[in-house]
Design an enzyme around this catalytic site. Sequence first.
Site, PDB file in Angstrom:
ATOM      1  N   GLU A 110     -51.332  30.877 -21.506  1.00 19.12           N
ATOM      2  CA  GLU A 110     -50.799  29.847 -22.411  1.00 19.12           C
ATOM      3  C   GLU A 110     -50.306  28.620 -21.631  1.00 19.12           C
ATOM      4  O   GLU A 110     -50.471  27.488 -22.076  1.00 19.12           O
ATOM      5  CB  GLU A 110     -49.687  30.446 -23.284  1.00 19.12           C
ATOM      6  CG  GLU A 110     -50.260  31.444 -24.301  1.00 19.12           C
ATOM      7  CD  GLU A 110     -49.193  32.223 -25.051  1.00 19.12           C
ATOM      8  OE1 GLU A 110     -48.397  32.907 -24.389  1.00 19.12           O
ATOM      9  OE2 GLU A 110     -49.151  32.120 -26.287  1.00 19.12           O
TER      10      GLU A 110
ATOM     11  N   GLU B 297     -51.203  40.355 -25.161  1.00 20.43           N
ATOM     12  CA  GLU B 297     -49.920  40.646 -25.811  1.00 20.43           C
ATOM     13  C   GLU B 297     -50.022  41.769 -26.825  1.00 20.43           C
ATOM     14  O   GLU B 297     -49.106  42.572 -26.992  1.00 20.43           O
ATOM     15  CB  GLU B 297     -49.384  39.387 -26.513  1.00 20.43           C
ATOM     16  CG  GLU B 297     -48.800  38.333 -25.586  1.00 20.43           C
ATOM     17  CD  GLU B 297     -49.832  37.347 -25.060  1.00 20.43           C
ATOM     18  OE1 GLU B 297     -51.051  37.648 -25.114  1.00 20.43           O
ATOM     19  OE2 GLU B 297     -49.413  36.270 -24.584  1.00 20.43           O
TER      20      GLU B 297
ATOM     21  N   ALA C  88     -45.538  36.441 -19.525  1.00 22.40           N
ATOM     22  CA  ALA C  88     -44.078  36.439 -19.607  1.00 22.40           C
ATOM     23  C   ALA C  88     -43.572  37.643 -18.821  1.00 22.40           C
ATOM     24  O   ALA C  88     -44.320  38.585 -18.567  1.00 22.40           O
ATOM     25  CB  ALA C  88     -43.657  36.541 -21.064  1.00 22.40           C
TER      26      ALA C  88
ATOM     27  N   GLY D 247     -48.612  34.683 -21.505  1.00 22.75           N
ATOM     28  CA  GLY D 247     -47.920  33.418 -21.282  1.00 22.75           C
ATOM     29  C   GLY D 247     -48.516  32.633 -20.125  1.00 22.75           C
ATOM     30  O   GLY D 247     -48.430  31.396 -20.106  1.00 22.75           O
TER      31      GLY D 247
HETATM   32  N1  3HC Z   1     -43.786  41.296 -16.527  1.00 23.42           N
HETATM   33  C1  3HC Z   1     -43.063  42.072 -15.698  1.00 23.42           C
HETATM   34  N2  3HC Z   1     -43.586  42.934 -14.819  1.00 23.42           N
HETATM   35  C2  3HC Z   1     -44.918  43.006 -14.774  1.00 23.42           C
HETATM   36  C3  3HC Z   1     -45.749  42.235 -15.611  1.00 23.42           C
HETATM   37  C4  3HC Z   1     -45.129  41.336 -16.522  1.00 23.42           C
HETATM   38  N3  3HC Z   1     -45.846  40.546 -17.315  1.00 23.42           N
HETATM   39  N4  3HC Z   1     -47.039  42.554 -15.340  1.00 23.42           N
HETATM   40  C5  3HC Z   1     -47.009  43.471 -14.364  1.00 23.42           C
HETATM   41  N5  3HC Z   1     -45.739  43.751 -14.022  1.00 23.42           N
HETATM   42  C6  3HC Z   1     -45.285  44.664 -12.968  1.00 23.42           C
HETATM   43  C7  3HC Z   1     -45.686  46.111 -13.243  1.00 23.42           C
HETATM   44  O1  3HC Z   1     -44.727  46.759 -14.038  1.00 23.42           O
HETATM   45  C8  3HC Z   1     -45.741  46.680 -11.837  1.00 23.42           C
HETATM   46  O2  3HC Z   1     -44.423  46.915 -11.433  1.00 23.42           O
HETATM   47  P1  3HC Z   1     -44.084  48.133 -10.433  1.00 23.42           P
HETATM   48  O3  3HC Z   1     -44.867  47.865  -9.185  1.00 23.42           O
HETATM   49  O4  3HC Z   1     -42.630  48.063 -10.285  1.00 23.42           O
HETATM   50  O5  3HC Z   1     -44.566  49.368 -11.156  1.00 23.42           O
HETATM   51  C9  3HC Z   1     -46.271  45.497 -11.020  1.00 23.42           C
HETATM   52  O6  3HC Z   1     -46.008  44.330 -11.797  1.00 23.42           O
HETATM   53  C10 3HC Z   1     -47.758  45.562 -10.726  1.00 23.42           C
HETATM   54  O7  3HC Z   1     -48.450  45.793 -11.945  1.00 23.42           O
HETATM   55  P2  3HC Z   1     -49.680  46.797 -12.031  1.00 23.42           P
HETATM   56  O8  3HC Z   1     -49.348  48.066 -11.358  1.00 23.42           O
HETATM   57  O9  3HC Z   1     -50.087  46.841 -13.457  1.00 23.42           O
HETATM   58  O10 3HC Z   1     -50.735  46.015 -11.130  1.00 23.42           O
HETATM   59  P3  3HC Z   1     -52.293  45.814 -11.341  1.00 23.42           P
HETATM   60  O11 3HC Z   1     -52.756  45.018 -10.201  1.00 23.42           O
HETATM   61  O12 3HC Z   1     -52.941  47.124 -11.647  1.00 23.42           O
HETATM   62  O13 3HC Z   1     -52.452  44.941 -12.684  1.00 23.42           O
HETATM   63  C11 3HC Z   1     -51.983  43.138 -14.185  1.00 23.42           C
HETATM   64  C12 3HC Z   1     -51.962  43.641 -12.723  1.00 23.42           C
HETATM   65  C13 3HC Z   1     -53.433  43.037 -14.665  1.00 23.42           C
HETATM   66  C14 3HC Z   1     -51.326  41.798 -14.198  1.00 23.42           C
HETATM   67  C15 3HC Z   1     -51.233  44.146 -15.075  1.00 23.42           C
HETATM   68  O14 3HC Z   1     -49.967  44.394 -14.510  1.00 23.42           O
HETATM   69  C16 3HC Z   1     -50.997  43.672 -16.470  1.00 23.42           C
HETATM   70  O15 3HC Z   1     -51.862  43.799 -17.312  1.00 23.42           O
HETATM   71  N6  3HC Z   1     -49.777  43.158 -16.743  1.00 23.42           N
HETATM   72  C17 3HC Z   1     -49.383  42.779 -18.069  1.00 23.42           C
HETATM   73  C18 3HC Z   1     -49.947  41.454 -18.462  1.00 23.42           C
HETATM   74  C19 3HC Z   1     -49.472  41.076 -19.824  1.00 23.42           C
HETATM   75  O16 3HC Z   1     -49.438  41.884 -20.740  1.00 23.42           O
HETATM   76  N7  3HC Z   1     -49.094  39.800 -19.991  1.00 23.42           N
HETATM   77  C20 3HC Z   1     -48.599  39.346 -21.244  1.00 23.42           C
HETATM   78  C21 3HC Z   1     -47.113  39.505 -21.273  1.00 23.42           C
HETATM   79  S1  3HC Z   1     -46.404  39.113 -22.841  1.00 23.42           S
HETATM   80  C22 3HC Z   1     -46.426  37.442 -22.892  1.00 23.42           C
HETATM   81  O17 3HC Z   1     -46.889  36.806 -21.995  1.00 23.42           O
HETATM   82  C23 3HC Z   1     -45.832  36.845 -24.120  1.00 23.42           C
HETATM   83  C24 3HC Z   1     -46.148  35.382 -24.221  1.00 23.42           C
HETATM   84  O18 3HC Z   1     -47.201  35.205 -25.130  1.00 23.42           O
HETATM   85  C25 3HC Z   1     -44.973  34.607 -24.673  1.00 23.42           C
END
Ligand code: 3HC
Length: 694
Positions: free
Chosen positions: A105, A125, A63, A102
């Site tokens: 998912e 998450e 998400a 997500g």
């Molecule tokens: N939403 C918004 N922005 C995101 C994002 C997300 N899910 N994931 C990464 N970003 C952004 C980061 O803030 C960063 O932004 P910036 O360049 O402006 O600082 C950019 O994307 C690149 O991210 P990283 O620097 O972390 O890049 P990496 O290549 O090192 O890592 C990644 C990539 C493994 C995808 C890592 O960013 C990550 O772990 N992201 C989070 C993933 C996550 O937690 N997903 C679950 C979200 S909650 C959800 O999905 C709820 C659902 O169940 C309904």
Amino acid sequence: MSGPISWEKRGEIAVITVDNPPVNALSAGVRDGLLAAVTEAGEDAGVKAMIILGAKRTFIAGADIREFGKPRTGAPLLDVNNKIEFSDKPVVAAIHGTALGGGLEVALCCHYRYAVPSAQVGLPEVKLGLIPGAGGTQRLPRLVGVEKALQLITSGDFVRAGAAKELGIVDEVGEDLVEGAIAYAERLVAEGASAKRIRDLPCTADAAVFETFRKAIARRSRGFKAPWACIDAVEAATKGNFEAGYAEEQRLFKDVHDSPESAAQRHVFFAEREVAKIPDVPRETPVKDVKRAAVIGAGTMGGGIAMNFANAGIPVVILELDQAALDRGLAIVRGNYQATVDKGRLAQARMDERMALISTTTDYADIADVDIVIEAVFEEMEIKKQIFAKLSEVVNRDAVLASNTSTLDIDQMADATDRPGQVIGMHFFSPANVMRLLEVVRGGASTPKTIATAMAVGRRLGKISVLVGNCHGFVGNRMLHGYSRQAGFLLEEGAMPEQIDKVIYDFGLPMGPFTMGDMAGLDVGWRIRKATAHERSSNMRYSTIADQICELGRFGQKTQAGWYRYEDGSRAPVPDPIVAEIIEKASAEQGIERRDVADQEVLERCMYQLVNIGAQLLDEGMALRALDIDVIYIAGYGFPAYRGGPMFWADSIGLDKVLATIKRFHEEVGEEWRPAPLLERLVAEGKSFADFGK
Ligand code: 3HC
Ligand code: NAI
């Protein structure tokens, strides 16, 4: 179609592409576009199956975290997922990069999952204080079994394609993302494969599994809300049909989503990425390629720092005064690795590889060609200056010269060289091979390239690098000093070590200041206090209790006595009447009438020192943003992530309230409570620390 989603027909296969850089997060436009694309492809008589894939570096990484806490726009993810899952035509998720949260998912609503070998999947998450909220807690246990799902969902760990196939998350692994997925989808069509829905699978488990799991995570999940909600949601999957379990997941998701814990953890997620951004050192600043490193000093820190390089695959040479010191240092390094091997957490072959990357010398000529040097000798300026002078004579002209000093002035070391621009502080935390934090200390002359290189090296070593200014104690320890002093004064006023330690532990730190002191050893600080006694002004409040404890030879756990006493072979602190007696006598000598100190006062006296000094550091430019301080405290000092760091925590209380209490302490306790001017300014302007610098 326009926007982040496009689709095209490749023969009878519809290829739907998500293009929403940088990580193809499920923003409103992506959800709307996916819904429309799957609908259109579903209605197109020429389409027999669909593929959903991500453009550029990754599949969907989850998400859009930036949308959380904001008014909802766009199609709900549930509608998108239902559209995919109830499609009559088979839908294949083609995964590269990461399918997370997500994103996974969505993939679990597809009927088949194809992945390239480097792809990773996971439900992280929990790390954001959330639970999977788009059916992940209901579908994953149906696919991989309850126990494995619990493990993945409560840890947030990623799994590579090969392992994901073994678990049953991925159906097919192939080298080529687009062509491979198309061939796979064509095969499914040819075989007449049906739209397989995970929701139709059964989900059962013995109720005892959940209790066992709750016990297993109790220690590491203390204070967090989300891990428990993850288990509750998976348990719900075993209690009724899919719809009922899903409804419970939604209820739990909303609960954690609206919690202060998740708001704090989301702040930490972005803060950990933001600290890499330095206004006058742009992303494109050239960085020195570090192929070989040297560490000066094979003591506690030098050995740990060398391990970091070896772990990252970078050859490192350790320089010492003599062979005996090298042998001692290397034996400790070997022992550390061996302990990890013995616990089954490192293969013997990996240990051998890492040890082979570490070499030793007593001759400066052997470090002439390294790209970075990290000095970690005794904390004495004269020795450090001599070393930096020597380094500038012998080492490669463009190498970075760094010091791991915890208190000394980087500029004085820089001045001892012929290349002050290449000198910088790299302050690791003990144990250096374990702790995630690296304070990169910017000297007055450090060039952008030197700063960018030190930050990048930190990242390669798996650290979170935070840039700080060059002042006594830098950011983390300068704040800690104020916190520890208050803990000492509270003893004189009426508290006991066990009360203070309990308050701090209950707040969420791994331990309070006295348990911590006993663990680290009390003698080092005592020696420093004695050596610097002449620098202390006579009108500065000073508690002698710690010194009196050391005078009895009580140096902490290593002498089985310190602030507490320790039974043979035990690390459990036991309150000691001898310590209570020393404390009570100290109060009497100071003419202080002991009183009951409320737990709330203990908390505020310790924590608001962090906040007030943090504000001073911001004003002085020693920390770039409040979030840098938050990251330092979470990664280096065990501050609970679910409180977001000291500055975020203060913002969440309200700076006006924090200031009012600090002003009261200023009147009642002493000069060290003079409110930081920045704090007063922010309150006057109705702002928070998060607004600082904006
Ligand atoms: N939403 C918004 N922005 C995101 C994002 C997300 N899910 N994931 C990464 N970003 C952004 C980061 O803030 C960063 O932004 P910036 O360049 O402006 O600082 C950019 O994307 C690149 O991210 P990283 O620097 O972390 O890049 P990496 O290549 O090192 O890592 C990644 C990539 C493994 C995808 C890592 O960013 C990550 O772990 N992201 C989070 C993933 C996550 O937690 N997903 C679950 C979200 S909650 C959800 O999905 C709820 C659902 O169940 C309904
Ligand atoms: P230590 O006493 O364990 O190790 C210092 C090592 O330096 C010894 O092995 C000594 O033989 C060697 N040494 C001394 N003079 C030398 C010289 N001229 N050339 C080569 N080697 C020499 O000390 P420790 O704890 O590892 O600290 C090192 C540095 O790291 C200090 O500046 C300290 O302030 C800093 N630091 C220490 C932390 C800790 O928790 N111990 C945490 C963060 C920084």
